[in-house]
Design an enzyme around this catalytic site. Structure first.
Site, PDB file in Angstrom:
ATOM      1  N   CYS A  93     -13.054   7.278   9.284  1.00 11.65           N
ATOM      2  CA  CYS A  93     -13.402   8.095   8.267  1.00 11.65           C
ATOM      3  C   CYS A  93     -14.213   9.718   9.326  1.00 11.65           C
ATOM      4  CB  CYS A  93     -14.555   8.081   6.988  1.00 11.65           C
ATOM      5  SG  CYS A  93     -14.025   7.469   5.886  1.00 11.65           S
ATOM      6  N   GLN A 109       2.877   2.749   0.953  1.00 11.96           N
ATOM      7  CA  GLN A 109       1.652   3.585   0.813  1.00 11.96           C
ATOM      8  C   GLN A 109       0.430   3.187   0.160  1.00 11.96           C
ATOM      9  OE1 GLN A 109       2.006   6.632   2.214  1.00 11.96           O
ATOM     10  NE2 GLN A 109       4.423   6.618   2.118  1.00 11.96           N
ATOM     11  N   GLU A 134      16.903   0.280   6.553  1.00  9.88           N
ATOM     12  CA  GLU A 134      15.977   0.125   7.110  1.00  9.88           C
ATOM     13  C   GLU A 134      16.100  -0.948   8.045  1.00  9.88           C
ATOM     14  OE1 GLU A 134      12.155  -0.379   8.512  1.00  9.88           O
ATOM     15  OE2 GLU A 134      12.419   0.739   6.590  1.00  9.88           O
ATOM     16  N   CYS A 150       3.970  11.694   8.014  1.00  9.99           N
ATOM     17  CA  CYS A 150       2.259  11.409   8.445  1.00  9.99           C
ATOM     18  C   CYS A 150       1.702  12.425   9.678  1.00  9.99           C
ATOM     19  CB  CYS A 150       1.816   9.921   8.360  1.00  9.99           C
ATOM     20  SG  CYS A 150       2.264   8.762   9.682  1.00  9.99           S
TER      21      CYS A 150
END
Length: 465
Positions: free
Chosen positions: A87, A298, A348, A422
């Protein structure tokens, strides 16, 4: 301390006002016409900082003291904040985090992608995560050291190898509290070293996954392919005895020094082969996903509901649409949107992932999906008899879409491209590359990663007329 008229030098200390927040988490200040990037600073603060790097037009600095507090700062809730490399924004109120993240991605699109700032959604704050603590469904812990010095935890802030011992992370649900401490105690007693601890190093990664809908826990232990596999079964038994909701224990090995938290060879799989997560659409219908040890999903389940529902809202799918879902993972957004379109074709590279996506479609009784293992940038791997796509969904890794794949996408000429990213920088780069045939119509940022510097983006591009 220098003043406004004193030229700065490396090692000097200056007082500045933090005006904004850079993507990556540093505060931005101005001094004598120079941009100063200050570590651990919150917009609105006046800080004293020490210059650590000096370039011609900018400098980097570390905060020494907060002279004047900001109305958006708050007390961090984790004892490891500031030392742990995870964080970076626990010291900032959450509504300020979503404001700055929305602004960061809009500015990145404008600066790198040369996108006008009047596009729908540009400048808006990031959509918030419904949970700000306990939101993660996956956490990767590293090993370091040997015997009593062995540590299980996260990389320390600013370090590539040093690991900070973490008893528990508040970003994981409480049912997972204490798992790293339990594993650390066992591995210390085993007298077997971590992967980087010289010859015979063994322990590599501990991956904890939890399904928010069912509460099921999966633990994936990744080790070196050394002769210490005898130590794994007692650890597996210990974890099952202490975790009532543990459904899956996987043990994989990985060669090489690359620090990836995925297994190359599955050694053993205890309990159930998968755990199951459920996401709910805005219309109330649900989609189930079976999660395998190496599956991409996710990392914020309740945030994924926000993300995927926003994708459907922005894309405006039609019942006649044929949709290509590239980098489709285990089904993700394609399965979530399948009820709204004619057909979803997922592509994929990984055959294991394609099998997982196919199984997830069957689990949900979804019959209008097909999945292929192949490389979109290679005509040899790409099936020649597929119907032309009306929409392409692309959700690439942080590095963005490879140039050959972008070229292939443009050659297919879909009416819409829904780009999920992202990494705002590679999104902006790829939007600019698609600009000769497509126009960015709508955009949204979604905060999937509270208290970190990361953010998810959605961009809808439509074919230029």
């Amino acid at each position: 301390m220098s003043n406004e008229n004193t030229p700065i030098t490396k090692g000097s200390t200056i007082e500045v006002t933090i005006e904004s927040l850079a993507f990556g988490g540093q505060g931005i200040a101005r001094h004598e016409g120079m941009t100063i990037f200050v570590d651990r600073a919150v917009p609105g603060q006046v800080v004293r900082c020490e210059i650590t790097k000096l370039k011609k037009r900018f400098a980097e600095a570390k905060r020494v003291e907060v002279v004047t507090a900001s109305e958006t700062e708050q007390e961090p809730f984790c004892e490891y904040f500031g030392t742990c490399g995870g964080c970076v924004h626990q010291d900032m109120k959450y509504d300020a985090q979503t404001y700055w993240k929305g602004r960061q991605v809009s500015e990145t699109l404008t600066r790198i992608g040369k996108i006008a700032d009047d596009i729908e959604g540009m400048g808006a704050e990031a959509l918030p995560s419904p949970l700000q603590k306990g939101y993660r469904n996956k956490m990767e812990f590293s090993f370091s050291g040997y015997a009593d010095d062995l540590k299980v935890g996260f990389k320390m802030r600013g370090s590539e190898y040093d690991v900070l011992s973490i008893a528990s992370c508040p970003l994981l649900p409480e049912t997972c509290a204490g798992i790293p401490a339990l594993v650390e105690e066992y591995c210390q007693a085993s007298k077997i070293g971590s992967h980087r601890h010289g010859k015979g190093g063994y322990w590599r990664k501990l991956v904890v996954r939890v399904a928010h809908a069912t509460g099921e826990i999966m633990i994936h232990l990744i080790t070196a392919p050394a002769k210490s596999h005898h130590a794994v079964k007692p650890l597996e038994k210990l974890l099952y005895n202490n975790l009532a909701q543990l459904k899956t224990f996987a043990h994989s090995t990985r060669k090489g020094r690359a620090d990836f938290a995925t297994g190359e060879r599955l050694i053993s799989l205890g309990g159930e082969p998968t755990i199951t997560e459920t996401l709910t659409r805005d219309d109330g219908q649900t989609v189930d996903y079976m999660i395998t040890p190496n599956a991409f999903f996710q990392t914020n389940s309740v945030g994924a509901q926000v993300l995927y529902n926003r994708c459907v809202e922005i894309a405006r799918p039609r019942k006649t649409d044929v949709v290509y879902d590239l980098f489709c993972g285990s089904g993700g957004i394609g399965l979530f949107m399948a009820k709204d379109v004619k057909e979803v074709i997922g592509i994929e590279l990984s055959k294991e992932t394609v099998h997982s996506a196919t199984q997830n479609a069957r689990l949900n009784g979804i019959e209008n999906t097909k999945y292929f293992a192949g490389n979109l940038s290679s005509d040899k791997d790409f099936p020649a008899d597929l119907p032309k796509p009306d929409m392409i969904i692309v959700d690439p890794p942080r590095s963005g879409v490879p140039a050959p794949t972008l070229k292939k996408m443009k050659s297919l000429k879909p009416e819409k491209i829904l780009y999920i990213s992202c990494n705002p920088a590679t999104l902006a780069r790829d939007v600019a590359e698609l600009g000769d045939g497509y126009t960015l119509e709508r955009f949204s940022a979604v905060d999937m990663f509270p208290h970190t510097s990361h953010v998810e983006c959605i961009a809808l591009l439509t074919k230029s007329r």
